[in-house]
Design an enzyme around this catalytic site. Sequence first.
Site, PDB file in Angstrom:
ATOM      1  N   ASN A   1       1.059  -1.110  -0.404  1.00 27.89           N
ATOM      2  CA  ASN A   1       0.140   0.388  -0.207  1.00 27.89           C
ATOM      3  C   ASN A   1       0.980   1.173   0.066  1.00 27.89           C
ATOM      4  OD1 ASN A   1      -2.180  -1.095  -0.086  1.00 27.89           O
ATOM      5  ND2 ASN A   1      -2.787  -1.551   2.404  1.00 27.89           N
TER       6      ASN A   1
ATOM      7  N   SER B   1      -7.845 -11.110   1.896  1.00 27.39           N
ATOM      8  CA  SER B   1      -9.478 -10.140   2.269  1.00 27.39           C
ATOM      9  C   SER B   1     -10.194 -10.124   2.011  1.00 27.39           C
ATOM     10  CB  SER B   1      -7.749  -8.948   3.710  1.00 27.39           C
ATOM     11  OG  SER B   1      -7.993  -7.988   2.201  1.00 27.39           O
TER      12      SER B   1
ATOM     13  N   SER C   1       1.890  -6.769   9.274  1.00 33.68           N
ATOM     14  CA  SER C   1       2.512  -7.789  10.789  1.00 33.68           C
ATOM     15  C   SER C   1       3.604  -8.533  10.026  1.00 33.68           C
ATOM     16  CB  SER C   1       1.165  -8.777  10.863  1.00 33.68           C
ATOM     17  OG  SER C   1       0.527  -9.017   9.425  1.00 33.68           O
TER      18      SER C   1
ATOM     19  N   SER D   1     -13.939   4.559   3.929  1.00 30.25           N
ATOM     20  CA  SER D   1     -12.726   3.891   4.518  1.00 30.25           C
ATOM     21  C   SER D   1     -11.463   4.080   5.313  1.00 30.25           C
ATOM     22  CB  SER D   1     -12.767   2.582   3.467  1.00 30.25           C
ATOM     23  OG  SER D   1     -11.949   1.365   3.660  1.00 30.25           O
TER      24      SER D   1
ATOM     25  N   ASP E   1      -0.996   3.097   5.968  1.00 25.52           N
ATOM     26  CA  ASP E   1       0.056   3.266   5.498  1.00 25.52           C
ATOM     27  C   ASP E   1       0.352   4.067   4.498  1.00 25.52           C
ATOM     28  OD1 ASP E   1      -0.072   0.354   6.403  1.00 25.52           O
ATOM     29  OD2 ASP E   1      -1.333  -0.031   4.646  1.00 25.52           O
TER      30      ASP E   1
ATOM     31  N   THR F   1     -11.470   7.207  -0.256  1.00 28.57           N
ATOM     32  CA  THR F   1     -12.004   6.242  -0.806  1.00 28.57           C
ATOM     33  C   THR F   1     -13.169   5.285  -0.232  1.00 28.57           C
ATOM     34  OG1 THR F   1     -10.124   5.926  -0.734  1.00 28.57           O
ATOM     35  CG2 THR F   1     -10.062   7.935  -2.095  1.00 28.57           C
TER      36      THR F   1
ATOM     37  N   GLY G   1     -13.776   1.262   0.143  1.00 26.52           N
ATOM     38  CA  GLY G   1     -12.919   0.008   0.428  1.00 26.52           C
ATOM     39  C   GLY G   1     -11.579  -0.120   0.584  1.00 26.52           C
TER      40      GLY G   1
END
Length: 311
Positions: free
Chosen positions: A43, A92, A138, A248, A254, A287, A289
């Site tokens: 990202n 995801s 992670s 969202s 990020d 933005t 999603g």
Amino acid sequence: MKPIVTLTLNPAVDSSCETEEVYPVRKIRTSNERLDPGGGGVNAARVINELGGRAFAVYLGGGTAGDVLDDLVTAAGVEFHRIKTKESTRISQVVFERKSHKEFRFTPEGPAVSDAEWQAALDFLDMLDFDYLIASGSLPRGAPIDLYGRLAETVSAKGARLVLDTSGRPLAAALGRGVFLSKPSLGEFRTLIGVPSNDTDGFEQAALDAVDKGLAEIIAVTMGGDGALLASKEGCFHLPSLDVDVRSAVGAGDSFIAGMTFGLAQGMAVEEAFALGAASGTATVLTPGTELCHRADVLDFWEKLKTEMKR
């Protein structure tokens, strides 16, 4: 300018959609489906490119999902190198419920990796020439808790700067070992330093103390609706949040770290780069999603935040 390198050890194929209402058992019909390459460093690379910089993404990936991830990263215009893994990359799901305006995020733990796989990522990074490396996200199962700490020492020894965006034990194990910039959330940082949630003055002092102790040269704490806090050797600096229509929160952190690192790589003063990071994170929440920020929105918010800085 050298490309900003990003590392994602547990990336994802991010799927997002919308539905009127989420309920059990029955089929849920969705719309506005999209797939994006995901994971913290991936990202960040997308945002750096959107801002006009050049990013090079390094990530682990396996299986058919890993191949899909490569296609999505290519479509996003990001240069990359993938270390192939035996187990498959995770997928995801983000679902926006129109009835409640709530977002449901389903995030698998992802694959386990072997010693050879995570070590191959570190070995590849050691061959690259960069000034900034963003390690974000992670750790996958099987990776040592102090992996980011080992990476910090290696990057520092190269004369480069490690920007770290992770949490929990991997974060605690890395701080004090050469991290240049750390970006925990408010909750993550409070857990790390043990300051009660109602102790604002103690929190700011703890951030300054962490810098004085050498845990990181710069600590940027994102605080949601309360804005963001910057701690460095020059002191503490706070930016308020901007009043925007949040669609969202996916990728906002990020985007923050990407914008700030891009600013620093451009030679901006720390506070100015901090404002660019905050603008990037704010633009991303506009933005839907798994879509990230748009450059025009970032620049607009950046001007507003720089005005706040002058007051």
